[in-house]
Design a protein around this motif. Structure first.
Motif, PDB file in Angstrom:
ATOM      1  N   ILE A 152       0.811  -1.346   0.223  1.00  0.00           N
ATOM      2  CA  ILE A 152      -0.035   0.079   0.008  1.00  0.00           C
ATOM      3  C   ILE A 152       0.936   1.340  -0.147  1.00  0.00           C
ATOM      4  O   ILE A 152       1.928   1.301   0.178  1.00  0.00           O
ATOM      5  CB  ILE A 152      -0.937   0.042   1.235  1.00  0.00           C
ATOM      6  N   ASN A 153       0.174   2.299  -0.338  1.00  0.00           N
ATOM      7  CA  ASN A 153       0.852   3.718  -0.066  1.00  0.00           C
ATOM      8  C   ASN A 153       2.053   3.892  -0.771  1.00  0.00           C
ATOM      9  O   ASN A 153       3.146   4.404  -0.215  1.00  0.00           O
ATOM     10  CB  ASN A 153       1.144   4.043   1.331  1.00  0.00           C
ATOM     11  N   PHE A 212       4.958  -7.720   8.587  1.00  0.00           N
ATOM     12  CA  PHE A 212       4.867  -6.620   9.467  1.00  0.00           C
ATOM     13  C   PHE A 212       5.027  -5.528   8.421  1.00  0.00           C
ATOM     14  O   PHE A 212       5.705  -5.547   7.454  1.00  0.00           O
ATOM     15  CB  PHE A 212       5.784  -6.441  10.609  1.00  0.00           C
ATOM     16  N   PRO A 213       4.513  -4.325   8.465  1.00  0.00           N
ATOM     17  CA  PRO A 213       4.786  -3.335   7.695  1.00  0.00           C
ATOM     18  C   PRO A 213       6.221  -2.562   7.509  1.00  0.00           C
ATOM     19  O   PRO A 213       6.427  -2.286   8.747  1.00  0.00           O
ATOM     20  CB  PRO A 213       3.552  -2.175   8.057  1.00  0.00           C
ATOM     21  N   GLN A 225       7.929  -0.693  13.137  1.00  0.00           N
ATOM     22  CA  GLN A 225       7.114  -0.819  12.126  1.00  0.00           C
ATOM     23  C   GLN A 225       6.873   0.543  11.223  1.00  0.00           C
ATOM     24  O   GLN A 225       6.640   1.480  12.094  1.00  0.00           O
ATOM     25  CB  GLN A 225       5.798  -1.364  12.150  1.00  0.00           C
ATOM     26  N   GLN A 281       5.438   3.070   7.938  1.00  0.00           N
ATOM     27  CA  GLN A 281       4.329   3.326   7.089  1.00  0.00           C
ATOM     28  C   GLN A 281       4.464   4.459   6.418  1.00  0.00           C
ATOM     29  O   GLN A 281       5.380   5.523   6.855  1.00  0.00           O
ATOM     30  CB  GLN A 281       3.078   3.504   7.842  1.00  0.00           C
ATOM     31  N   LEU A 282       3.921   4.814   5.242  1.00  0.00           N
ATOM     32  CA  LEU A 282       3.393   5.946   4.628  1.00  0.00           C
ATOM     33  C   LEU A 282       4.855   6.818   4.197  1.00  0.00           C
ATOM     34  O   LEU A 282       5.022   7.871   4.463  1.00  0.00           O
ATOM     35  CB  LEU A 282       2.570   6.962   5.492  1.00  0.00           C
ATOM     36  N   MET A 292       6.085   7.413   8.955  1.00  0.00           N
ATOM     37  CA  MET A 292       5.517   7.146  10.043  1.00  0.00           C
ATOM     38  C   MET A 292       6.103   5.885  10.589  1.00  0.00           C
ATOM     39  O   MET A 292       6.155   4.703  10.136  1.00  0.00           O
ATOM     40  CB  MET A 292       4.061   7.115  10.032  1.00  0.00           C
ATOM     41  N   ASN A 317       6.742   3.455  14.550  1.00  0.00           N
ATOM     42  CA  ASN A 317       6.377   3.148  16.003  1.00  0.00           C
ATOM     43  C   ASN A 317       7.479   2.954  16.746  1.00  0.00           C
ATOM     44  O   ASN A 317       7.272   2.196  17.741  1.00  0.00           O
ATOM     45  CB  ASN A 317       5.194   2.331  16.062  1.00  0.00           C
ATOM     46  N   ASN A 322       3.445   6.450  17.262  1.00  0.00           N
ATOM     47  CA  ASN A 322       3.811   6.900  15.760  1.00  0.00           C
ATOM     48  C   ASN A 322       4.280   8.421  15.785  1.00  0.00           C
ATOM     49  O   ASN A 322       3.647   9.403  16.422  1.00  0.00           O
ATOM     50  CB  ASN A 322       2.832   6.550  14.867  1.00  0.00           C
ATOM     51  N   ASN A 327       0.097  10.908  18.386  1.00  0.00           N
ATOM     52  CA  ASN A 327       0.497  10.189  16.998  1.00  0.00           C
ATOM     53  C   ASN A 327       0.894  11.285  15.997  1.00  0.00           C
ATOM     54  O   ASN A 327      -0.256  11.847  15.562  1.00  0.00           O
ATOM     55  CB  ASN A 327      -0.780   9.259  16.902  1.00  0.00           C
ATOM     56  N   ASP A 361      -2.381  14.016  16.199  1.00  0.00           N
ATOM     57  CA  ASP A 361      -3.370  14.288  17.413  1.00  0.00           C
ATOM     58  C   ASP A 361      -3.058  15.096  18.470  1.00  0.00           C
ATOM     59  O   ASP A 361      -3.801  14.500  19.604  1.00  0.00           O
ATOM     60  CB  ASP A 361      -4.149  12.785  17.430  1.00  0.00           C
ATOM     61  N   ASP A 413      -6.406  14.525   6.930  1.00  0.00           N
ATOM     62  CA  ASP A 413      -5.503  13.319   6.987  1.00  0.00           C
ATOM     63  C   ASP A 413      -4.764  13.787   5.465  1.00  0.00           C
ATOM     64  O   ASP A 413      -5.230  14.465   4.656  1.00  0.00           O
ATOM     65  CB  ASP A 413      -6.060  12.211   6.783  1.00  0.00           C
ATOM     66  N   ARG A 414      -3.707  12.843   5.269  1.00  0.00           N
ATOM     67  CA  ARG A 414      -2.994  12.599   3.990  1.00  0.00           C
ATOM     68  C   ARG A 414      -2.631  14.033   3.482  1.00  0.00           C
ATOM     69  O   ARG A 414      -2.984  14.358   2.260  1.00  0.00           O
ATOM     70  CB  ARG A 414      -3.901  11.653   2.913  1.00  0.00           C
TER      71      ARG A 414
END
Lengths: 193, 471
Positions: free
Chosen positions: B239-240, B259-260, B285, B287-288, B301, B303, B308, B330, B348, B375-376
């Motif tokens: 993804i992404n 795992f991502p 992990q 992401q993005l 991103m 963790n 995150n 996060n 957040d 978002d995004r």
């Protein structure tokens, strides 16, 4: 005050003691020490001596499954398809564990104490309403919340992995509150046993 | 002996002739000798609200057979769509002009075109010099008033026609050249999209249920959705994707190892030469991914500090560091500013996800004044940020323009609209929408007009738009 602190410590100690009593898993020695294969040739299978015939009668070891362990004969895929580890559900946009969630986690922790070799992955899942990117982080928070509570119940960190699937892997493909409530979950997957 | 030598010479001569045919997508443009009446055209365009009406008939085809005639029609169709896409001209639908006889530029049926409202006609000839090579001569001819019969543009293009891609690639190159010459506009006709899709329904092994285990792979397509093809093949969740600034690599998240983690794939290398610069593990992990504009770094991103945050790492995996060290919040979805000096991201830290900007050194944190959940963020080189915004009906695509500060919502509240990706010329935004049922990619103009469906099959998500590649 002191007693409150002592109880979890005791639980940890007992868990550790239980783990220590478990007999070591026998490991078969390698057929030959490194580089000392008979004949020294590259083709070791050709020069390997024939297996001895099975030992007949008394003196041999008979093996049978432990009658109380329903999982020893089942493979990981089979266990995950009908798992004794139950999913933990969440409220919308929340990673908080309510009393029901904590009871489920405690019951899963009991299973892991019975099955001392199991390593599990706690998957964080979300319903489809939030954005894809946000849900990757929310799923991560859900998985970590469950993992952290499992740690307080005496399950050791090396037996607990986490992964967030965000809203990418919905268990229920529907688009209503019933489906969403199924999809806001931490799902336990047996990773090795 | 002599005969053999002659035969070899003839063979080499034949070889030299055949190598004239171009590889598809490599288009040679040359200006035709005829003079062009630039000034009057410019005058017409400077007239406010006067988008010239342009007709684009089929080409006059010479050489070749039925296949070549079909290819020539495809070139005209795609060229029409490419020019229409940039909204610089009011293109007359080709169906409406289909009854007008095809003719060389000098003998166009001017009155019939005038009746259809055409100010100009983009008329061409397609001369097939072999089955795999075509020369397009394209002229923009005035239809009305004193400009009738005058040439405002005259170019010749040599295109390869060796594969099924040939006609579309030829049209895309012509469209980009036409926009550059006539409007000094960088068109995006030759750019591509990457996205993730479950269309091949590859079930990930070991998953407990079918829906909770439907893999997603990365796919590539032309900007207009043509030539969709699968890029990853690993029966996992991929993804992404994020296209590198040079256009030659994709970074994406894959769960291939359980795992991502962030993978970088080199499009030109056999086997993609995969690397994992963010050093993921079952405990750490990532992401993005988002590329820095110079292509040397990735923000993402992770963790790895227990929650995150945004982290940055060099493409080669060195100099890994935390950009937003906020243990109680996060932070996610990073995007770099065009000069590489800043990053936009979501956080957040005050409750709902808001849009923040921070320098690449981690200083000067600033929250953009947007009250809704977002978002995004995706930062355009034209100095605006597109993002997903939460509205009363769900999610929509919005932009925040630094040149004219404020939020403008582009989509119309139909379905859920998420994950914007901005065209490299800043004029178009690709995004995910559920307005047609399944999640599909669509493109909308930056003005909020002209929604166009790009994908049809399966659920399609997480678009990224290829930047202009260095030529």
């Amino acid at each position: 005050m002191k007693r409150i602190v002592l109880i979890p410590v005791l639980a940890l100690l007992m868990a550790a003691a239980c783990g220590g009593k478990k007999p070591p898993v026998p490991v078969a020695p390698p057929p030959f020490p490194n580089g000392s294969a008979p004949g020294g040739g590259a083709d070791t299978t050709a020069s390997r001596p024939p297996d001895p015939p099975p030992v007949p009668g008394g003196g041999g070891v008979t093996a049978r499954p432990i009658p109380n362990d329903p999982y020893s004969a089942r493979d990981i895929k089979d266990i995950n398809d009908n798992s004794p580890l139950k999913p933990v559900y969440f409220l919308y946009d929340s990673d908080q564990l309510d009393d029901t969630a904590k009871k489920v986690i405690a019951s899963n922790a009991d299973v892991l104490k019975q099955q001392a070799t199991w390593v599990v992955t706690v998957e964080g899942h979300c319903d489809e309403r939030g954005t894809a990117e946000y849900n990757l982080a929310l799923g991560d928070r859900r998985a970590l919340a469950v993992r952290n509570y499992m740690l307080t119940l005496g399950i050791t960190a090396e037996r607990l992995r986490t992964v967030s699937y965000g809203k990418e892997f919905p268990f229920d493909p529907g688009h209503d509150e019933t489906a969403w409530s199924h999809n806001r979950r931490a799902h336990f997957m047996l990773t090795s046993k | 002996m002599m005969k053999v030598r002659i035969a070899i010479t003839l063979f080499l001569a034949a070889l030299a002739l055949t190598t004239v045919s171009r590889p598809d997508g490599v288009v040679y443009a040359s200006r035709l000798a005829a003079g062009t009446a630039q000034d009057e055209f410019a005058l017409a365009l400077s007239n406010v609200g006067a988008h010239p009406h342009i007709g684009l008939p089929n080409f006059v085809v010479t050489g070749g057979g039925a296949d070549q005639a079909t290819a020539a029609t495809t070139i005209a169709d795609v060229l029409w769509s490419d020019i229409d896409f940039e909204r610089e001209y009011d293109m007359i639908p080709r169906k409406r002009s289909a009854s007008i006889p095809v003719a060389p530029p000098a003998t166009l049926p001017f009155d019939q075109w005038s009746d259809l409202g055409a100010d100009f006609v983009l008329a061409g000839t397609a001369r097939f010099t072999s089955a795999t090579a075509v020369t397009i001569e394209l002229r923009l001819i005035g239809i009305k008033g004193a400009g009738r019969g005058k040439e405002y543009f005259a170019m010749q293009y040599d295109c390869g026609m060796q594969t099924a891609r040939g006609p579309r690639d030829c049209a895309h190159a012509i469209a980009d050249d036409f926009h550059k010459q006539k409007r000094n506009l960088d068109g995006v006709a030759r750019t591509k999209l990457a996205f993730s899709s479950n269309r091949d329904a590859m079930r990930v092994t070991g998953r407990p249920t079918t829906t909770a285990g439907q893999g997603k792979e990365i796919y590539l397509s032309d900007y207009d959705g043509a030539n969709q093809q699968r890029f990853t093949v690993n029966r996992s969740l991929n993804i992404n994707p994020s296209w590198s600034p040079s256009g030659g690599a994709l970074a994406y998240t894959s769960y291939a190892s359980g795992f991502p983690d962030i993978y970088v794939a080199n499009l030109a290398e056999p086997g993609r030469a995969l690397t994992r610069p963010a050093h993921g593990s079952d405990q750490v992990q990532n992401q993005l991914p988002a590329w820095s504009p110079d292509g040397t770094k990735l923000a993402f991103m992770s963790n790895r500090s227990g929650n995150n945050d945004i982290w940055i790492v060099n493409r080669d995996g060195s100099d890994l560091h935390n950009l937003t060290n906020t243990p109680s919040a996060n932070d996610g979805a990073p995007s770099w500013s065009p000069d590489g000096g800043k990053l936009a991201f979501t956080s957040d830290r005050t409750g709902a996800n808001q849009l923040y900007v921070v320098t690449a050194a981690g200083t000067g944190l600033q929250r953009l004044p947007i009250s809704q959940k977002i978002d995004r963020p995706t930062w355009s080189r034209l100095n605006f940020i597109a993002f997903t915004i939460e509205t009363s009906s769900g999610h929509d695509i919005a932009i925040y323009d630094f040149n004219n500060p404020g939020v403008k919502i582009l989509t119309d509240g139909v379905g859920s609209n998420e994950s914007p990706a901005i065209a490299p010329n800043g004029r178009h935004i690709a995004f995910v929408t559920t307005r047609w049922g399944h999640k599909q990619l669509a493109i909308i103009d930056r003005t909020g007009q002209n929604i166009q469906k790009i994908t049809e099959v399966g659920d399609n998500e997480h678009p990224t738009w290829q930047p202009f590649t260095t030529k």
